[in-house]
Design an enzyme around this catalytic site. Structure first.
Site, short mmCIF file in Angstrom:
data_model
loop_
_atom_site.label_atom_id
_atom_site.label_comp_id
_atom_site.label_asym_id
_atom_site.label_seq_id
_atom_site.Cartn_x
_atom_site.Cartn_y
_atom_site.Cartn_z
N SER A 129 66.67 36.29 -6.40
CA SER A 129 65.92 36.19 -7.65
C SER A 129 66.76 35.61 -8.77
O SER A 129 67.97 35.79 -8.83
CB SER A 129 65.44 37.58 -8.08
OG SER A 129 64.74 38.20 -7.03
N SER A 161 70.95 43.94 -6.28
CA SER A 161 71.26 45.34 -5.97
C SER A 161 72.68 45.49 -5.44
O SER A 161 73.10 44.74 -4.55
CB SER A 161 70.30 45.87 -4.90
OG SER A 161 68.98 45.79 -5.35
N GLU A 244 62.98 42.48 5.93
CA GLU A 244 63.13 43.31 4.74
C GLU A 244 61.90 44.18 4.53
O GLU A 244 61.99 45.37 4.28
CB GLU A 244 63.39 42.41 3.52
CG GLU A 244 63.50 43.20 2.23
CD GLU A 244 63.95 42.34 1.04
OE1 GLU A 244 64.50 41.24 1.26
OE2 GLU A 244 63.77 42.80 -0.09
C1 LIG Z 1 64.99 47.73 -8.02
C2 LIG Z 1 64.97 46.27 -7.70
C3 LIG Z 1 65.91 45.76 -6.83
C4 LIG Z 1 65.96 44.38 -6.57
N1 LIG Z 1 66.95 43.89 -5.76
C5 LIG Z 1 67.04 42.55 -5.59
C6 LIG Z 1 68.16 42.00 -4.86
O1 LIG Z 1 69.03 42.72 -4.38
N2 LIG Z 1 68.23 40.66 -4.75
C7 LIG Z 1 67.27 39.83 -5.26
O2 LIG Z 1 67.39 38.61 -5.10
N3 LIG Z 1 66.23 40.30 -5.98
C8 LIG Z 1 66.10 41.65 -6.15
N4 LIG Z 1 65.04 42.16 -6.89
C9 LIG Z 1 64.11 41.23 -7.53
C10 LIG Z 1 62.70 41.24 -6.97
O3 LIG Z 1 62.63 40.59 -5.74
C11 LIG Z 1 61.79 40.60 -8.03
O4 LIG Z 1 61.77 41.46 -9.15
C12 LIG Z 1 60.38 40.38 -7.53
O5 LIG Z 1 60.35 39.36 -6.57
C13 LIG Z 1 59.40 40.04 -8.68
O6 LIG Z 1 59.88 38.97 -9.45
P1 LIG Z 1 60.00 39.06 -11.05
O7 LIG Z 1 60.72 40.33 -11.39
O8 LIG Z 1 60.58 37.79 -11.53
O9 LIG Z 1 58.52 39.23 -11.57
P2 LIG Z 1 57.45 38.06 -11.82
O10 LIG Z 1 57.46 37.12 -10.68
O11 LIG Z 1 57.68 37.49 -13.19
O12 LIG Z 1 56.10 38.87 -11.79
C14 LIG Z 1 55.63 39.64 -12.90
C15 LIG Z 1 54.29 40.25 -12.53
O13 LIG Z 1 53.32 39.24 -12.28
C16 LIG Z 1 52.75 39.38 -10.97
N5 LIG Z 1 52.52 38.06 -10.37
C17 LIG Z 1 53.37 37.01 -10.35
N6 LIG Z 1 52.84 35.98 -9.69
C18 LIG Z 1 51.61 36.37 -9.26
C19 LIG Z 1 50.57 35.75 -8.49
N7 LIG Z 1 50.69 34.51 -8.02
N8 LIG Z 1 49.45 36.47 -8.22
C20 LIG Z 1 49.31 37.75 -8.65
N9 LIG Z 1 50.27 38.39 -9.41
C21 LIG Z 1 51.40 37.70 -9.69
C22 LIG Z 1 53.78 40.17 -10.18
O14 LIG Z 1 53.19 40.87 -9.12
C23 LIG Z 1 54.34 41.09 -11.24
O15 LIG Z 1 53.51 42.22 -11.37
C24 LIG Z 1 65.00 43.53 -7.15
C25 LIG Z 1 64.03 44.05 -8.03
C26 LIG Z 1 64.02 45.40 -8.31
C27 LIG Z 1 62.98 45.94 -9.27
#
Ligand SMILES: Cc1cc2nc3c(=O)[nH]c(=O)nc-3n(C[C@H](O)[C@H](O)[C@H](O)COP(=O)(O)OP(=O)(O)OC[C@H]3O[C@@H](n4cnc5c(N)ncnc54)[C@H](O)[C@@H]3O)c2cc1C
Length: 398
Positions: A129, A161, A244
């Site tokens: 991410s 993480s 995963e």
């Molecule tokens: C505790 C935790 C641990 C993590 N660990 C890792 C890690 O080790 N390595 C890593 O790389 N990442 C990690 N992540 C990141 C995680 O994979 C991302 O947070 C996740 O993919 C969502 O991306 P974003 O946070 O950018 O949210 P966004 O993509 O900005 O999404 C925001 C909201 O919009 C919704 N949304 C977005 N697009 C759409 C769509 N097309 N249709 C419907 N709804 C949509 C989403 O569901 C969400 O509710 C971690 C996240 C958390 C919270």
């Protein structure tokens, strides 16, 4: 389908249970029950105890250092681990990058990276991410530019993480912007000691330090650290995400939480009445117990298809959604059951409201941190909304 376990499976279960009762480090079980976060040393102690038995890489093929267990044995092992209150393995090495390495990398890369995962001397983090790329991961822009035998990496990864413990990080990086966004992505493994890498902590609502952002400033990474072909990283990443998402079920851990909730509701009185005698509470508890049974059957079905030679496919999205929604609902009912006992939210804080010796119902100590932490489950590993998009397109054909 017959989901009952054979006599041999039940004997296997007794052997595993005996290990967790007599050989697994007690201090770790006690620390977890008090709701404290595991340290890097705790993870290593736990994983080395499993590794010494040859039981760490449960899902890997025997040829690559795994157990070679059947799907049922793996499932039983996970059940017993969680039943004992032992630590789950750190997934980044064992569950995520390990399978990518033994499936897609060269023999030399296998010799280089797999042993450190197998004896828990090397910690991995997952660098996917970015601040502008989460759900739409293929839009990532953290760049790797070729310079002779190296790539020069520049950009930021976020929500990484346990990066504060990591020796290595596996990253998806942009090597080409000219075609479809999925095509110019490359999978690189990066030594965290390389100059130009900084790890910045992010403290979450449950008071824990598990997340970080990781910045790369002109970080030189040998081409020899690339998995597979340049520009094909998306293919390897998708394979990994299937693994995963099947790792989220934690059926036995959920059973333990529900058993603790039930025991508290049966024994603790508020205003002269037991919570278990409240019909509304009983309905909620029965609903969660039934959903957990349904989750267990879905996991067993997925395991059966993996045992027949398939990789976890689109059905892992079903598992991710139902497992994480259930986790959130169980921790919510936990808040209701533990009530005032759950008030001191953060066992890790400098001045918790209770001491480790205070008599609390089982499960109460970690209840609030668990409730808050579980909110993240429907976000990480690809948010549940995105999983539902996958389900509607690839399974329902909508
Ligand atoms: C505790 C935790 C641990 C993590 N660990 C890792 C890690 O080790 N390595 C890593 O790389 N990442 C990690 N992540 C990141 C995680 O994979 C991302 O947070 C996740 O993919 C969502 O991306 P974003 O946070 O950018 O949210 P966004 O993509 O900005 O999404 C925001 C909201 O919009 C919704 N949304 C977005 N697009 C759409 C769509 N097309 N249709 C419907 N709804 C949509 C989403 O569901 C969400 O509710 C971690 C996240 C958390 C919270």
């Amino acid at each position: 389908m017959d989901f009952s376990f054979s006599k041999a499976d039940e004997e296997f279960r007794l052997m595993v249970r005996d290990f967790f009762e007599r050989e697994y480090p007690r201090d770790i079980v006690e620390k977890m029950a008090r709701g404290h976060s595991p340290s890097k040393a705790d993870y290593q102690k736990s994983e080395r105890a499993l590794s010494a038995k040859g039981w760490l890489a449960v899902n890997w093929p025997k040829a690559d250092g795994g157990t070679g267990w059947t799907a049922n044995q793996k499932y039983i092992f996970d059940e017993e681990l969680e039943r004992a209150g032992a630590l789950n393995v750190v997934p980044m090495g064992l569950l995520y990058v390990g399978p990518v390495i033994y499936t897609f990398s060269t023999e030399e890369q296998k010799r280089r990276w797999l042993p450190g995962i197998l004896d828990s001397t090397t910690f991995w983090a997952q660098g996917y991410s970015e601040p502008g790329s989460g759900s739409d991961l293929a839009s990532l822009q953290c760049a790797a530019v070729r310079d002779g035998d190296d790539y020069i990496v520049t950009g930021t990864k976020i929500w990484t993480s346990l990066a504060q413990h990591a020796d290595w990080i596996f990253c998806l990086l942009r090597t080409d912007n000219s075609g479809k966004k999925q095509e110019g992505i490359t999978f690189l493994c990066i030594d965290m000691k390389t100059p130009g890498i900084a790890v910045n902590p992010i403290i979450t609502i449950d008071g824990k330090h598990s997340l970080n952002s990781v910045t790369f400033e002109d970080v030189r990474v040998p081409v020899a650290n690339r998995i597979g072909e340049e520009g094909k990283g998306w293919t390897y990443a998708n394979y990994l995400l299937g693994h995963e998402r099947t790792s989220y079920a934690h059926v036995a851990g959920k059973r333990k939480q529900l058993a603790d909730i039930r025991m508290t509701a049966e024994n603790v009185e508020a205003d002269g009445a037991r919570l278990i005698d409240d019909p509304a509470f009983r309905v909620k508890l029965a609903d969660l117990e039934t959903r957990l049974d349904a989750l267990e059957l879905t996991v067993l079905r997925t395991l059966a298809s993996v045992a027949e030679g398939g990789a976890p496919g689109n059905e892992s999205s079903i598992l991710k959604v139902i497992a994480t929604e259930l986790a959130q609902d169980i921790t919510e009912l936990g808040m209701e059951a533990f009530g005032p006992y759950a008030l001191p939210a953060f066992p890790d804080s400098a001045a918790p409201l209770w001491t480790d010796n205070a008599p609390l119902p089982p499960g109460a100590a970690p209840a609030v941190a668990r409730y808050l932490g579980a909110r993240a489950q429907s976000i990480y590993g690809g948010s549940n909304e995105i999983q539902k998009n996958i389900l509607s397109r690839r399974i329902l054909g909508l």
